[in-house]
Design a protein around this motif. Structure first.
Motif, PDB file in Angstrom:
ATOM      1  N   ALA A   1       0.682  -1.059   0.145  1.00  0.00           N
ATOM      2  CA  ALA A   1      -0.008  -0.070   0.017  1.00  0.00           C
ATOM      3  C   ALA A   1       0.848   1.185   0.110  1.00  0.00           C
ATOM      4  O   ALA A   1       0.614   2.370  -0.569  1.00  0.00           O
ATOM      5  CB  ALA A   1      -1.011  -0.046   1.304  1.00  0.00           C
ATOM      6  N   ALA A   2       1.984   1.231   0.770  1.00  0.00           N
ATOM      7  CA  ALA A   2       2.886   2.566   0.954  1.00  0.00           C
ATOM      8  C   ALA A   2       3.514   2.459  -0.466  1.00  0.00           C
ATOM      9  O   ALA A   2       3.602   3.825  -0.833  1.00  0.00           O
ATOM     10  CB  ALA A   2       3.871   2.237   1.982  1.00  0.00           C
TER      11      ALA A   2
ATOM     12  N   HIS B   1      -6.707  11.496   5.666  1.00  0.00           N
ATOM     13  CA  HIS B   1      -7.869  11.490   4.765  1.00  0.00           C
ATOM     14  C   HIS B   1      -8.449   9.831   4.979  1.00  0.00           C
ATOM     15  O   HIS B   1      -9.429   9.547   5.006  1.00  0.00           O
ATOM     16  CB  HIS B   1      -7.427  11.531   3.287  1.00  0.00           C
ATOM     17  N   ALA B   2      -7.323   9.017   4.946  1.00  0.00           N
ATOM     18  CA  ALA B   2      -7.671   7.449   5.260  1.00  0.00           C
ATOM     19  C   ALA B   2      -6.699   6.739   6.046  1.00  0.00           C
ATOM     20  O   ALA B   2      -5.394   7.125   6.034  1.00  0.00           O
ATOM     21  CB  ALA B   2      -7.671   7.125   3.711  1.00  0.00           C
ATOM     22  N   VAL B   3      -7.205   5.772   6.766  1.00  0.00           N
ATOM     23  CA  VAL B   3      -6.326   4.746   7.175  1.00  0.00           C
ATOM     24  C   VAL B   3      -6.491   3.524   6.566  1.00  0.00           C
ATOM     25  O   VAL B   3      -7.422   2.827   6.256  1.00  0.00           O
ATOM     26  CB  VAL B   3      -6.844   4.556   8.869  1.00  0.00           C
ATOM     27  N   ILE B   4      -5.262   2.599   6.360  1.00  0.00           N
ATOM     28  CA  ILE B   4      -5.390   1.353   5.951  1.00  0.00           C
ATOM     29  C   ILE B   4      -4.838   0.465   7.030  1.00  0.00           C
ATOM     30  O   ILE B   4      -3.568   0.742   7.468  1.00  0.00           O
ATOM     31  CB  ILE B   4      -4.499   1.320   4.592  1.00  0.00           C
TER      32      ILE B   4
ATOM     33  N   ALA C   1       0.908 -13.358  -1.480  1.00  0.00           N
ATOM     34  CA  ALA C   1       0.438 -12.661  -2.672  1.00  0.00           C
ATOM     35  C   ALA C   1      -0.900 -12.110  -2.360  1.00  0.00           C
ATOM     36  O   ALA C   1      -1.092 -10.753  -3.005  1.00  0.00           O
ATOM     37  CB  ALA C   1       0.283 -14.009  -3.624  1.00  0.00           C
ATOM     38  N   ALA C   2      -2.071 -12.746  -1.436  1.00  0.00           N
ATOM     39  CA  ALA C   2      -3.104 -12.109  -1.204  1.00  0.00           C
ATOM     40  C   ALA C   2      -2.923 -10.774  -0.484  1.00  0.00           C
ATOM     41  O   ALA C   2      -3.743  -9.856  -0.757  1.00  0.00           O
ATOM     42  CB  ALA C   2      -3.977 -13.192  -0.704  1.00  0.00           C
ATOM     43  N   ALA C   3      -2.024 -10.877   0.275  1.00  0.00           N
ATOM     44  CA  ALA C   3      -1.831  -9.614   1.252  1.00  0.00           C
ATOM     45  C   ALA C   3      -1.440  -8.587   0.309  1.00  0.00           C
ATOM     46  O   ALA C   3      -1.565  -7.241   0.401  1.00  0.00           O
ATOM     47  CB  ALA C   3      -0.675  -9.881   2.320  1.00  0.00           C
ATOM     48  N   ILE C   4      -0.513  -8.731  -0.592  1.00  0.00           N
ATOM     49  CA  ILE C   4       0.148  -7.625  -1.661  1.00  0.00           C
ATOM     50  C   ILE C   4      -0.986  -7.160  -2.352  1.00  0.00           C
ATOM     51  O   ILE C   4      -1.020  -6.040  -2.599  1.00  0.00           O
ATOM     52  CB  ILE C   4       1.247  -8.477  -2.151  1.00  0.00           C
ATOM     53  N   LEU C   5      -1.723  -8.129  -2.702  1.00  0.00           N
ATOM     54  CA  LEU C   5      -2.828  -7.434  -3.661  1.00  0.00           C
ATOM     55  C   LEU C   5      -3.742  -6.732  -2.846  1.00  0.00           C
ATOM     56  O   LEU C   5      -4.320  -5.614  -3.355  1.00  0.00           O
ATOM     57  CB  LEU C   5      -3.702  -8.835  -4.395  1.00  0.00           C
ATOM     58  N   GLY C   6      -4.245  -7.149  -1.840  1.00  0.00           N
ATOM     59  CA  GLY C   6      -5.116  -6.426  -0.756  1.00  0.00           C
ATOM     60  C   GLY C   6      -4.621  -4.911  -0.773  1.00  0.00           C
ATOM     61  O   GLY C   6      -5.481  -4.127  -0.628  1.00  0.00           O
ATOM     62  N   GLY C   7      -3.139  -4.966  -0.525  1.00  0.00           N
ATOM     63  CA  GLY C   7      -2.561  -3.495  -0.172  1.00  0.00           C
ATOM     64  C   GLY C   7      -2.796  -2.588  -1.181  1.00  0.00           C
ATOM     65  O   GLY C   7      -2.936  -1.311  -1.059  1.00  0.00           O
ATOM     66  N   GLN C   8      -2.438  -3.275  -2.385  1.00  0.00           N
ATOM     67  CA  GLN C   8      -2.587  -2.363  -3.635  1.00  0.00           C
ATOM     68  C   GLN C   8      -3.974  -1.995  -3.806  1.00  0.00           C
ATOM     69  O   GLN C   8      -4.254  -0.785  -4.374  1.00  0.00           O
ATOM     70  CB  GLN C   8      -1.905  -3.046  -4.876  1.00  0.00           C
ATOM     71  N   LEU C   9      -4.765  -3.032  -3.646  1.00  0.00           N
ATOM     72  CA  LEU C   9      -6.306  -2.143  -4.171  1.00  0.00           C
ATOM     73  C   LEU C   9      -6.711  -1.322  -3.360  1.00  0.00           C
ATOM     74  O   LEU C   9      -7.561  -0.208  -3.675  1.00  0.00           O
ATOM     75  CB  LEU C   9      -7.128  -3.512  -4.321  1.00  0.00           C
ATOM     76  N   ALA C  10      -6.588  -1.343  -1.876  1.00  0.00           N
ATOM     77  CA  ALA C  10      -6.814  -0.420  -0.947  1.00  0.00           C
ATOM     78  C   ALA C  10      -6.007   1.173  -1.321  1.00  0.00           C
ATOM     79  O   ALA C  10      -6.810   2.045  -1.165  1.00  0.00           O
ATOM     80  CB  ALA C  10      -6.393  -0.909   0.359  1.00  0.00           C
ATOM     81  N   ALA C  11      -4.825   1.072  -1.582  1.00  0.00           N
ATOM     82  CA  ALA C  11      -4.132   2.189  -1.978  1.00  0.00           C
ATOM     83  C   ALA C  11      -4.810   2.900  -3.115  1.00  0.00           C
ATOM     84  O   ALA C  11      -5.217   4.010  -3.176  1.00  0.00           O
ATOM     85  CB  ALA C  11      -2.766   1.932  -1.996  1.00  0.00           C
ATOM     86  N   VAL C  12      -5.153   2.127  -4.283  1.00  0.00           N
ATOM     87  CA  VAL C  12      -5.863   2.511  -5.404  1.00  0.00           C
ATOM     88  C   VAL C  12      -7.189   3.055  -5.177  1.00  0.00           C
ATOM     89  O   VAL C  12      -7.305   4.225  -5.488  1.00  0.00           O
ATOM     90  CB  VAL C  12      -6.157   1.410  -6.636  1.00  0.00           C
TER      91      VAL C  12
END
Length: 292
Positions: free
Chosen positions: A31-32, A115-118, A272-283
């Motif tokens: 996400a970062a 603005h947002a917390v992940i 892999a799922a964690a990495i995907l989740g971080g990217q989707l939330a950041a987007v």
């Protein structure tokens, strides 16, 4: 009208960060990275507590199969350092609160607005109270056959689990192991090292020597931030999210092991799922910022 515009502008200026990420595992780091590439002012808070802290070789991650998770985190931090809008701070967040049109995060007695917390705080595992089990967790004792099954290929393994779900795990392991033994945790007095890998000393009968054992731990979200902010949970005990990680609290996202999106049968415990989740939330955060 001018005074209203001025008040709105001042209110937005009080939001110090575009996003604050809580958790320095793969979900939080991804996400970062994504937010940094979009030049969003981001703070990542890393408490130093990781679910896979005892694991020395992470598997089933393309281009990094077998790499030490600590090395993965080190490489990720080095890559993120190239983006000057992202700050990483080794600190523990003590509170998260919705505050008007923003979210506040308390860390080291300092209140930060964003603005947002992940939330990427991860899970904590509680193993059956069998002596020797915890000391071998992440090595010859594991949970995920996708992450650790191949390392025991062609050798016998044990499934230490009295749950009815053990039958599914047994069938998953049958093509990998030479034999799969199902053992009730109550029948195991101690777990010790053996020439084969692992020895289960049983309360009755001979010891069982295997290459490794699979155990289904009891897991819970790490820390108490989730309950205090009031996010909604699924029946699985993980945080209810949409496919992009949005929780029931506006501006708060959950990713990684703690997240259970509505479209999945349960949380996905994998790098892999964690990495995907971080990217989707950041987007999703970037889209939200662009629309505000």
């Amino acid at each position: 009208m001018k005074s209203q515009d001025g008040a709105e502008r001042n209110r937005k200026e009080l939001i110090v960060y575009d996003a604050i990420i809580i958790g320095g595992g793969p979900a939080g780091l991804q996400a970062a990275l994504t937010l940094g590439r979009m030049h969003r002012r981001t703070l990542l808070l890393d408490s130093g507590a990781y679910r896979n802290a005892t694991v020395r070789h992470a598997h089933n991650l393309l281009t990094n199969d077998g790499r030490d998770p600590a090395e993965l985190r080190r490489i990720a931090r080095t890559e993120i350092a190239a983006y000057d809008t992202v700050q990483i701070r080794d600190a523990l967040a003590s509170a998260v609160e919705r505050d008007g049109d923003a979210v506040t995060v308390t860390v080291d007695d300092e209140r930060l607005r964003t603005h947002a917390v992940i939330l990427a705080t991860g899970m904590a595992d509680e193993l059956p109270p069998i002596p020797g089990l915890a000391e071998r967790w992440g090595d010859t004792v594991a949970n995920c056959p996708f992450c650790h099954g191949h390392e025991f290929a062609g050798r016998p393994v044990a499934v230490v689990n009295a749950s009815p779900h053990a039958a599914v795990l047994v069938r998953m392991l049958e093509p990998v192991a030479s034999a799969v033994h199902v053992v009730d945790p109550a029948d195991v007095r101690e777990v010790v090292d053996a020439p084969t890998g692992l020895r289960l000393v049983r309360t009755a009968g001979d010891p069982l020597d295997v290459a490794g054992a699979f155990v289904a731990p009891t897991w819970r979200p790490r820390g108490d931030l989730l309950g205090r902010i009031g996010v909604e949970f699924q029946e699985t005990g993980a945080v209810r999210t949409d496919p992009s990680g949005r929780t029931s609290v506006e501006g708060v996202y959950a990713v990684g092991d703690i997240a259970h999106p509505d479209h999945l049968p349960g949380p996905m415990f994998s790098l892999a799922a964690a990495i995907l989740g971080g990217q989707l939330a950041a987007v999703a955060v970037v889209h939200s910022l662009a629309a505000s």
